[in-house]
Motif scaffolding. Structure first.
Motif, PDB file in Angstrom:
ATOM      1  N   UNK A  69      51.773  29.333  -0.268  1.00 47.07           N
ATOM      2  CA  UNK A  69      51.543  30.619   0.377  1.00 47.07           C
ATOM      3  C   UNK A  69      52.325  30.666   1.672  1.00 47.07           C
ATOM      4  N   UNK A  70      53.575  31.132   1.636  1.00 53.38           N
ATOM      5  CA  UNK A  70      54.378  31.157   2.862  1.00 53.38           C
ATOM      6  C   UNK A  70      53.819  32.166   3.863  1.00 53.38           C
ATOM      7  N   UNK A  71      53.862  31.822   5.151  1.00 55.25           N
ATOM      8  CA  UNK A  71      53.393  32.770   6.170  1.00 55.25           C
ATOM      9  C   UNK A  71      54.357  33.940   6.303  1.00 55.25           C
ATOM     10  N   UNK A  72      53.835  35.088   6.680  1.00 56.87           N
ATOM     11  CA  UNK A  72      54.655  36.283   6.866  1.00 56.87           C
ATOM     12  C   UNK A  72      55.287  36.217   8.244  1.00 56.87           C
ATOM     13  N   UNK A  73      56.633  36.128   8.282  1.00 52.09           N
ATOM     14  CA  UNK A  73      57.346  35.811   9.527  1.00 52.09           C
ATOM     15  C   UNK A  73      57.934  37.021  10.222  1.00 52.09           C
ATOM     16  N   UNK A  74      57.761  38.225   9.688  1.00 47.23           N
ATOM     17  CA  UNK A  74      58.355  39.408  10.326  1.00 47.23           C
ATOM     18  C   UNK A  74      57.590  39.728  11.611  1.00 47.23           C
ATOM     19  N   UNK A  75      58.338  40.055  12.665  1.00 42.44           N
ATOM     20  CA  UNK A  75      57.706  40.510  13.908  1.00 42.44           C
ATOM     21  C   UNK A  75      57.256  41.952  13.712  1.00 42.44           C
ATOM     22  N   UNK A  76      55.981  42.106  13.447  1.00 41.85           N
ATOM     23  CA  UNK A  76      55.459  43.406  13.020  1.00 41.85           C
ATOM     24  C   UNK A  76      55.646  44.458  14.109  1.00 41.85           C
ATOM     25  N   UNK A  77      55.470  44.057  15.355  1.00 39.84           N
ATOM     26  CA  UNK A  77      55.553  45.052  16.445  1.00 39.84           C
ATOM     27  C   UNK A  77      56.968  45.576  16.634  1.00 39.84           C
ATOM     28  N   UNK A  78      57.987  44.771  16.346  1.00 37.98           N
ATOM     29  CA  UNK A  78      59.377  45.189  16.574  1.00 37.98           C
ATOM     30  C   UNK A  78      60.042  45.714  15.307  1.00 37.98           C
ATOM     31  N   UNK A  79      59.342  45.739  14.214  1.00 38.10           N
ATOM     32  CA  UNK A  79      59.946  46.144  12.943  1.00 38.10           C
ATOM     33  C   UNK A  79      59.885  47.665  12.827  1.00 38.10           C
ATOM     34  N   UNK A  80      61.059  48.315  12.912  1.00 42.27           N
ATOM     35  CA  UNK A  80      61.140  49.781  12.797  1.00 42.27           C
ATOM     36  C   UNK A  80      62.238  50.130  11.794  1.00 42.27           C
ATOM     37  N   UNK A  81      61.997  51.134  10.990  1.00 44.39           N
ATOM     38  CA  UNK A  81      62.947  51.487   9.948  1.00 44.39           C
ATOM     39  C   UNK A  81      62.824  52.970   9.646  1.00 44.39           C
ATOM     40  N   UNK A  82      63.905  53.499   9.041  1.00 42.91           N
ATOM     41  CA  UNK A  82      63.925  54.895   8.601  1.00 42.91           C
ATOM     42  C   UNK A  82      63.988  54.913   7.084  1.00 42.91           C
TER      43      UNK A  82
ATOM     44  N   UNK B  37      52.890  49.616  10.660  1.00 45.10           N
ATOM     45  CA  UNK B  37      51.537  50.167  10.728  1.00 45.10           C
ATOM     46  C   UNK B  37      51.537  51.659  10.450  1.00 45.10           C
ATOM     47  N   UNK B  38      52.447  52.410  11.080  1.00 43.06           N
ATOM     48  CA  UNK B  38      52.456  53.863  10.870  1.00 43.06           C
ATOM     49  C   UNK B  38      52.843  54.210   9.437  1.00 43.06           C
ATOM     50  N   UNK B  39      53.780  53.462   8.848  1.00 44.08           N
ATOM     51  CA  UNK B  39      54.140  53.735   7.459  1.00 44.08           C
ATOM     52  C   UNK B  39      52.972  53.414   6.529  1.00 44.08           C
ATOM     53  N   UNK B  40      52.271  52.304   6.816  1.00 39.79           N
ATOM     54  CA  UNK B  40      51.122  51.956   5.985  1.00 39.79           C
ATOM     55  C   UNK B  40      50.021  52.989   6.070  1.00 39.79           C
TER      56      UNK B  40
END
Length: 1549
Positions: free
Chosen positions: A53-66, A394-397
């Motif tokens: 079970x690999x840990x989720x390594x994305x920096x959630x606060x800095x992850x922004x996309x269109x 978070x906003x997309x979810x």
């Protein structure tokens, strides 16, 4: 036709694999293992081990996309064809000035596209009308028969579709511009404008593009776009796995706008300009395209007017006028009927049109030629547009979950996947419903961060993260594994070597596609809801393309490489119905999905999730990669990388290649070299001889692409000196330019001599394994007859490791042989060293003789030479010689134990287990066991225990059998059985409830002593018998002593005797004596001690030696109340031993009397000096302290008559004013106040119930019968002697002349008061009708035991009147009534004080109290206080009386026993008299429980109170015998002895 929501049938599931941990450690090896099965389905799913079970390594606060916008019904190919058709026909009617309204037939929208297509398939409009086959058309459209729907369809076709089809076929028709005005029920169609809306730019941040230059005209971006993104010249398609990108920027003006959907367009305004030469030119709207024309029209400031020719009439230019001629008749006359086309400026007479128009139409009008050109205009390429909003995870979810929950009207986690799948394909196939979703696809992990941990310098990884960062299943690691081909590409190709991220929501989809270069792809779902996949195997890839082209030719005509654009779906059921094999799967969080080369795949998301995907290529991919390049060449599609360059780069360093990869590269390189020879030969035949070397890998891809097929050149290319901007691959040498062959030259990377050299290196690398394998095979099978040494075999194994040979069966055999040989060498060395170590070696490591022979055979069979074989042979010879010697010793029985032991020790030094050694061991053990048994059973030996016997029997079972062993076992068993039987008998004697007499136990012990075994229970029984004899001796000693035994000694003997397991007759007698003594003590305690008294009986009977210390006395009383003080002998100063001596007790008692008298005098002086609470209102340091711990003050305080201390009246027991005497006919009048009971003794001074002397004498009589001495008995005798002594002195004083005269005067005064009060008695007294009542005062009648009272209410009423009467008499009280001289008063007061110290009630004490009271004024304050306290007490008594009455009634109601007079007469008097007292005590206790303990305490009478019936009955003979109370104590004692029965003698005890 459209599919219903229930029509979708899920395809079969794809293979699912669950690798073990051993398989999971080699990712590409496991994929190669499952490839034969999984490749047949195109896709497969892999579930990792549960704890991976690999840990989720994305920096959630800095992850922004269109994200990208997806309209579901535009994704499906067939649905898009229908929408395009509707857009075209809507455009046709819009040009005519009308909006398209789609009619409803049978409550559903009419499918105009299917209607048009079916009409064409049935032969056309005229044929259907001629053959009357419109009913068949309705049937093919799935309309029910029998409703005349065919005629209705014909009407709609003629009105809407037929004019459009005519224009499409080229007929010069002008239709009615209002064909829909009367159709109010039809639904107005709003065009989708798919090409216009979807042709947008890709995301600006996707600058890592790799999918290059699709087949289409070169784009013409604006300068601004080129400055911002130079890669906009390429049409980028991004991403591995599910890809969601359109074609990108379209080649047109960016100011293009959508049409106005509300109203009609205005015609263009004609503008006339004057040139320098005076010519006038009219500029109208550009005739290029309809959309551009519309855009210009939208800028016109003039409103729409009727079409006239005003402008032309006002112009005088001849050339301008000549241009206005009819295109049909070529004449310019009748210009008022000449129409100007708003699209191309051509002119037509209204009567020249077919059919002719009656008048000039209003608004915009276009000629038939413009209408045909606009309708036949090909659609532009389809792609996805970017959203305008930027999201965080978070906003997309939140948006995604909200959308899904609202759509399905249930929580997101409760929506079944089957429901979402059916709804997705229903929406995709729907023309009516437009559902739009967003998909965060192709997000670059290098910019935004991978979901897997990555080893870089940006952040420190934990050990767990480090493990996953280096795992081969990490998508950042898999493409660059050693067995992967892509690790030889230096560039970070986005999506292929660098993973892409995908953030999905429900219904967001990825369309049918295959990976670039037909590579593998792997997708991992980090978290979220499942992702549904569909896959088609590579064998059916061309079949899928053919089916899609066949079903939607319109899309492929305008966009031939449509399937490469990742923008088109087709229902899996449709594909399956045309023979395309399709599989599906639901990828859950934590699972991998792998797609194989050229396997088409698509799918959609079930909800909010996060996935990551990347490409990888293995050795088996190389042939597919070469075929893909040929496929791209035919399609003229750009390559992501050069396949030739990849092969050559791997061939340049063959030693770095995996062996399987080297073999595959050699095969591909061979084919490539052969093809290159053929192409260069063709070039020579054309006459091109010039050539120059070119390092193509240093050139950008744009500068080495073939201008014909767009392939990326590496080995060679053809260029022209005169045309330096382009080159071609050698497959298109005729398409370079028109220049002469002499001007063309070859640009090459390697010569034809260098390529075979590279090929040879690959061959050596690929065949090096075969050479090595031959050497190993010869060595392992000893084909040349020579065994290799271990060093030679190790060298072969080291070569395989250094050259990275695959883990083949031969290599495994070599490793196994080396391991086995090394183990043999180690074992042989251990065997030799074991012999040297001798007996000190570790037990259990010896090998048997058979194992030694097998080991020697194993060493001989190994294909390697070992010099340790000679050592092993020598050991074997020694063992065989020892074996022969041992057999001889065993045969010649009986052998001496010494010989056997020496042989056994020699065998242990060999280090090998010999079978005869075990026999020797058993013989030695047998001899040892027999010796042990003999020593144990020998008479002179120390007795063994039962455990020893049992151990010998158990050990005997394991020794070698023989007659001697059997005999010894029988003897042991017999002895053990006898011993156990006696042990059991002794155990029963020790544990039995019925104890046996000492004689019985002594007989058992005597018999058991003959058994030669140590028996624990017999020993315990012997010890118990010895203790019993000692106990009997102690009893005899104590019974035969000079004095009666003390109770403590008897209790100790009884406790010891009870614990002994021996039956003792003396114990019963002692228990009876102890019980009798305890009974007397309990009776004395009930006689003296108050209820819940804090004092012990001995303390009450002894004088209070520390009476002079108020603080000590008070603190000790408080300790008694709290249960903290328990010493019986502290006040007398005697130890427990001193209490055993009667003389010591009497002496201590006398001393205590004197100390008590001195102490109370000191205490009286101290307390008299304290301020009175009645006079003082302020607290003082010397003030009195009540038992409650507070200072008594004000009304309600009482002073103790003995210690002179003050107390709260509510905290202590107070006397009752009229309770001192029984009522009689001669009772004193109420005004005889000196006879009122106002005497108060505090609880510190009055420690007991103070029984009468007669009761105490009865206790002394009972004490004389006891053959036991008690400390309380000694104290009681002393107390009685003290009381009788005081009584004699008191009688002498009362008998003196002065006191006798005072008593006479007091009697006369009483008589006079009684005579004066008789006239008033009628008010205060009432006569009772009962016999013997006389004229008894009513008040005193109420103070009896309640015989004349019938109810508590009556008592309460009468008592209240008594208290009021006493209160009214207080003002009339006067005194003193006697004059006491000081000489008389002083002895009386001294006697009074000594009498109050006695814990005995005497009548003389009361007489002296009355004399002293009469000799002083009445204490009105105390009387008033006592009245108030008695009022409060009687109020509580009233409540108590009611509760007591209710309890008695409940007893009667429950059937309780009623007093039976006859039974009462039969019972002994003592028992009968004690029952009421016990019952009264019980009722009082129950009453306290009911009233919550609020019942005030009943004061114990201080004087003149009646004693219990038991006391009176028991004292009658004593009083008769000792009426002369002044007799000395010795006389009283003799009288008591005479009245007692004869005690049993000590011998009788």
């Amino acid at each position: 036709m459209e599919l219903g929501s229930d029509d979708f049938l899920p395809p079969p599931e794809c293979p699912v694999f669950e690798p073990s941990w051993a398989e999971f450690r080699d990712p590409l090896g496991y994929i190669a293992k499952i490839r034969p099965i999984a490749e047949k389905s195109g896709i497969c799913k892999i579930r990792p081990p549960a704890d991976w079970q690999p840990p989720f390594a994305v920096e959630v606060d800095n992850f922004r996309f269109t994200p990208r916008i997806q309209r579901l019904n535009e994704l499906e190919a067939q649905t898009r064809v229908k929408l395009n058709y509707l857009d075209q026909i809507a455009k046709f009617w819009e040009i005519q000035g009308s909006s398209l309204k789609i009619p409803n037939v049978e409550r559903r929208i009419l499918d105009l596209y299917s209607l048009s297509k079916i009409v064409v398939e049935e032969g056309g409009y005229e044929t259907i009308c001629k053959d009357r086959r419109w009913a068949r058309v309705a049937q093919r459209l799935n309309y029910p028969p029998g409703k005349n729907i065919g005629s209705l369809l014909r009407s709609h076709y003629e009105r809407i579709v037929y004019p459009y089809e005519m224009y499409q076929s080229g007929a010069n028709l002008v239709c009615n511009t209002r064909p829909f005005d009367n159709e109010e029920k039809d639904k107005e169609y709003k065009p989708h404008s798919i090409p216009l809306r979807q042709s947008v730019q890709p995301s600006k941040f996707n600058s890592y593009g790799r999918r290059a230059k699709r087949l289409q005209p070169d784009p013409e971006p604006t300068e601004e776009d080129i400055e911002k993104n130079p890669e906009l010249k390429k049409l980028q398609i991004y991403g591995a796995g599910p890809k969601m990108m359109g074609l990108g920027l379209m080649a047109k003006d960016k100011t293009l706008r959508k049409k106005d959907k509300e109203g009609l367009e205005c015609p263009p305004t004609v503008v006339v300009k004057e040139e320098l030469g005076g010519d006038v030119k009219m500029e109208s709207a550009s005739p290029k395209t309809f959309l551009e024309g519309k855009e210009e029209l939208s800028h016109s400031p003039e409103p729409c007017t009727k079409m006239t020719m005003r402008l032309r009439r006002n112009h005088s230019n001849a050339q301008f006028i000549e241009s206005y001629v009819c295109r049909m008749c070529s004449r310019g006359d009748e210009d008022d009927k000449l129409l100007l086309c708003d699209g191309c400026d051509d002119n037509y007479h209204i009567f020249c049109l077919l059919p002719p128009l009656p008048e000039i139409p209003k608004g915009v009008w276009r000629c038939p030629k413009c209408v045909m050109a606009e309708c036949k205009r090909p659609p532009e390429a389809f792609g996805f547009e970017q959203a305008t909003r930027e999201y965080t995870l978070q906003s997309f979810g939140e948006m995604a979950d909200s959308f899904k929950a609202d759509y399905f009207n249930m929580p997101v986690h409760m929506v079944p996947t089957e429901l979402v799948e059916k709804e997705f394909w229903r929406l995709v196939n729907s023309i009516e419903e437009d559902v739009t979703v967003e998909y965060g696809a192709d997000i670059h992990s290098k910019e935004f961060g991978s979901g897997f941990p990555v080893s870089d310098s940006k952040r420190h990884l934990t050990p767990e993260e480090e493990e996953y960062a280096t795992s081969g299943w990490n998508l950042n690691v898999m493409p660059v594994l050693e067995q992967s081909v892509l690790c030889h590409i230096n560039a970070d190709i986005s999506g292929m070597k660098v993973p892409w991220l995908y953030v999905g929501m429900v219904f967001s989809a990825f369309c049918w596609h295959i990976e670039d270069h037909w590579s593998y792809s792997i997708n991992y779902l980090h978290w979220g809801e499942p992702k549904t996949w569909y896959g088609v195997p590579s064998l059916a890839a061309e079949h899928l393309e053919e089916v899609m082209k066949k079903l939607t030719p319109e899309l492929f005509d305008s966009q031939p490489d449509l399937l490469h654009q990742l923008v088109t779906l087709m229902n899996p059921n449709t594909l399956m119905s045309h023979g395309v094999p399709v599989v599906r799967t639901n990828q859950c969080a934590g699972e991998f999905v792998i797609t194989f080369p050229r396997a088409y795949h698509s799918g959609f998301n079930q909800g909010y999730n996060f996935a990551e995907a990347v490409n990888f290529c293995t050795a088996d991919w190389l042939p597919a990669g070469r075929q893909c390049i040929e496929h791209y060449r035919r399609l003229r599609r750009y390559c992501v990388f050069s396949h030739e360059e990849l092969i050559c780069k791997m061939a340049a360093c063959p030693e770095k290649l995996d062996l399987n990869l080297a073999a595959a590269v050699h095969k591909e390189m061979f084919i490539m070299v052969q093809e290159e020879r053929r192409l260069r030969k063709a070039l020579l035949e054309k006459g091109i001889t010039e050539a120059e070397r070119e390092a193509f890998e240093l050139l950008p891809d744009d500068e080495r692409q073939c201008i014909k097929c767009k392939t990326t050149c590496f080995l060679s290319a053809l260029a022209c000196y005169d045309c330096p901007d382009g080159l071609v691959c050698l497959s298109h040498i005729n398409d370079l330019c028109k220049c002469s062959s002499s001007r063309q030259y070859l640009r090459y990377r390697y010569t034809l001599d260098e390529l075979p050299a590279m090929l040879h290196k690959l061959k050596v690398r690929a065949e090096s394994f075969d050479t090595w394998a031959n050497k190993v095979r010869v060595a392992l099978e000893v084909e040349d007859g020579r065994k290799r040494s271990l060093e030679e075999l190790r060298a072969l194994e080291s070569e395989a490791r250094e050259r990275r040979f695959p883990n083949s069966e031969l290599l495994q055999r070599l490793k196994n042989c080396l391991s086995e040989a090394e183990a043999c060498v180690s074992r042989a060395l251990g065997l030799v060293s074991g012999q040297e170590a001798g007996p000190d070696r570790v037990a259990g490591l010896q090998m048997t003789l058979a194992e030694l022979r097998a080991f020697l055979g194993q060493m001989n069979n190994l294909p390697c030479a070992m010099h340790q074989i000679g050592d092993v042979k020598g050991i074997l010879e020694q063992v065989e010689a020892y074996q022969a010697e041992a057999r001889e010793a065993l045969v010649s029985q009986p052998s001496s134990p010494g010989l056997l032991q020496s042989l056994l020790e020699r065998g242990q030094q060999l280090g090998v287990e010999v079978p005869e050694a075990q026999q020797l061991q058993r013989q030695v053990e047998q001899a040892r066991w027999l010796d042990e048994v003999k020593r144990t059973l020998a008479p002179s030996a120390r007795r063994g225990t039962l455990a020893t016997m049992r151990g010998l029997l158990v050990a005997g079972a394991s020794v070698a059998p023989s007659p001697a062993v059997d005999k010894a076992q029988a003897e042991l068993q017999e002895l053990l059985t006898i011993a156990e039987r006696w042990e059991e008998k002794a155990h029963l004697c020790l544990e039995a409830r019925q104890k046996h007499p000492p004689a019985t136990l002594e007989a058992i012990i005597h018999e058991a002593e003959n058994i030669p075994v140590h028996l624990p229970n017999i020993q315990s029984l012997k010890e118990a018998l010895a203790k019993a004899r000692a106990w009997i001796a102690d009893v005899d000693e104590i019974q035969n002593g000079d004095h009666y035994p003390c109770l403590d000694d008897l209790e100790g003997l009884v406790a010891v005797g009870r614990d002994l397991p021996v039956g003792l007759e003396e114990l019963r007698q002692l228990e009876l004596q102890v019980l009798t003594a305890h009974s007397w003590r309990e009776k004395a305690s009930k006689t003296f001690l108050k209820k819940n008294s804090c004092y012990t009986l001995l303390e009450v009977l002894c004088p209070c030696a520390d009476a002079g210390s108020d603080s000590t006395k008070r603190s000790r009383w408080m300790e008694k109340e709290l249960g903290l003080y328990k010493s019986d002998t502290e006040l007398l100063g005697l130890s427990a031993q001193d209490l055993r001596d009667p003389g010591s007790v009497i002496v201590a008692f006398k001393e205590g009397e004197q100390k008590e008298k001195e102490g109370i005098l000191q205490l009286r002086r101290t307390n008299s000096a304290k301020p009175s609470p009645l006079a003082s209102t302020t607290a003082s340091s010397t003030a009195s302290i009540c038992v409650c711990g507070q200072v008594p003050a004000g009304v309600g305080a009482l002073q103790c008559d003995l210690c002179q201390d003050w107390f709260h009246g509510r905290c202590v027991t107070v006397p009752r004013l009229l309770s001192s005497q029984r009522p009689s006919l001669t009772s004193s009048p109420l005004l005889a106040w000196w006879e009122w009971d106002t005497k108060f003794l505090c609880p510190l001074c009055m420690r007991s119930r103070r029984p009468r002397l007669e009761t105490i004498l009865a206790l002394l009589v009972a004490l004389q019968r006891l053959p036991v001495r008690l400390p309380e008995g000694e104290a009681l005798q002393c107390l009685t002697e003290r009381a009788i002594s005081w009584q004699g002195r008191a009688r002498q004083v009362l008998a003196s002349e002065e006191v006798t005269a005072l008593l006479g005067r007091l009697a006369e005064l009483r008589q006079r008061l009684q005579a004066d009060s008789k006239p008033e008695e009628s008010l205060a007294y009432s006569s009772d009708a009962g016999e013997g009542s006389g004229n008894m005062p009513k008040v005193q009648g109420l103070l009896e035991n309640g015989d004349s009272v019938t109810s508590p209410e009556k008592v309460a009423t009468e008592e209240g009147s008594d208290l009021e009467l006493l209160s009214s008499l207080l003002p009339q009280l006067t005194g003193p009534v006697l004059e006491l001289p000081e000489a008389t008063r002083a002895p009386l007061e001294e006697l009074m004080m000594e009498g109050d110290l006695l814990e005995v009630t005497l009548d003389e004490n009361h007489s002296i109290w009355q004399l002293l009271q009469a000799g002083q004024p009445p204490d009105l304050e105390r009387v008033h206080t006592l009245l108030e306290l008695e009022k409060a007490e009687r109020h509580g008594s009233r409540t108590r009386g009611r509760a007591l009455e209710r309890r008695r009634r409940r007893k009667v109601d429950r059937g309780g026993e009623v007093d039976d007079p006859a039974r009462e007469e039969l019972e002994p008097k003592r028992v009968r008299s004690s029952e009421p007292e016990a019952e009264e005590v019980q009722e009082e206790e129950e009453l306290e429980e009911e009233t919550g303990g609020e019942v005030p305490p009943v004061p114990f009478p201080t004087n003149g109170s009646p004693s219990t019936q038991e006391d009176q009955d028991g004292l009658e003979p004593v009083l008769e015998a000792g009426s002369d109370t002044s007799a000395p104590f010795s006389t009283l004692t003799s009288q008591l002895l005479m009245s007692c029965p004869q005690q049993p003698s000590r011998q009788q005890l």
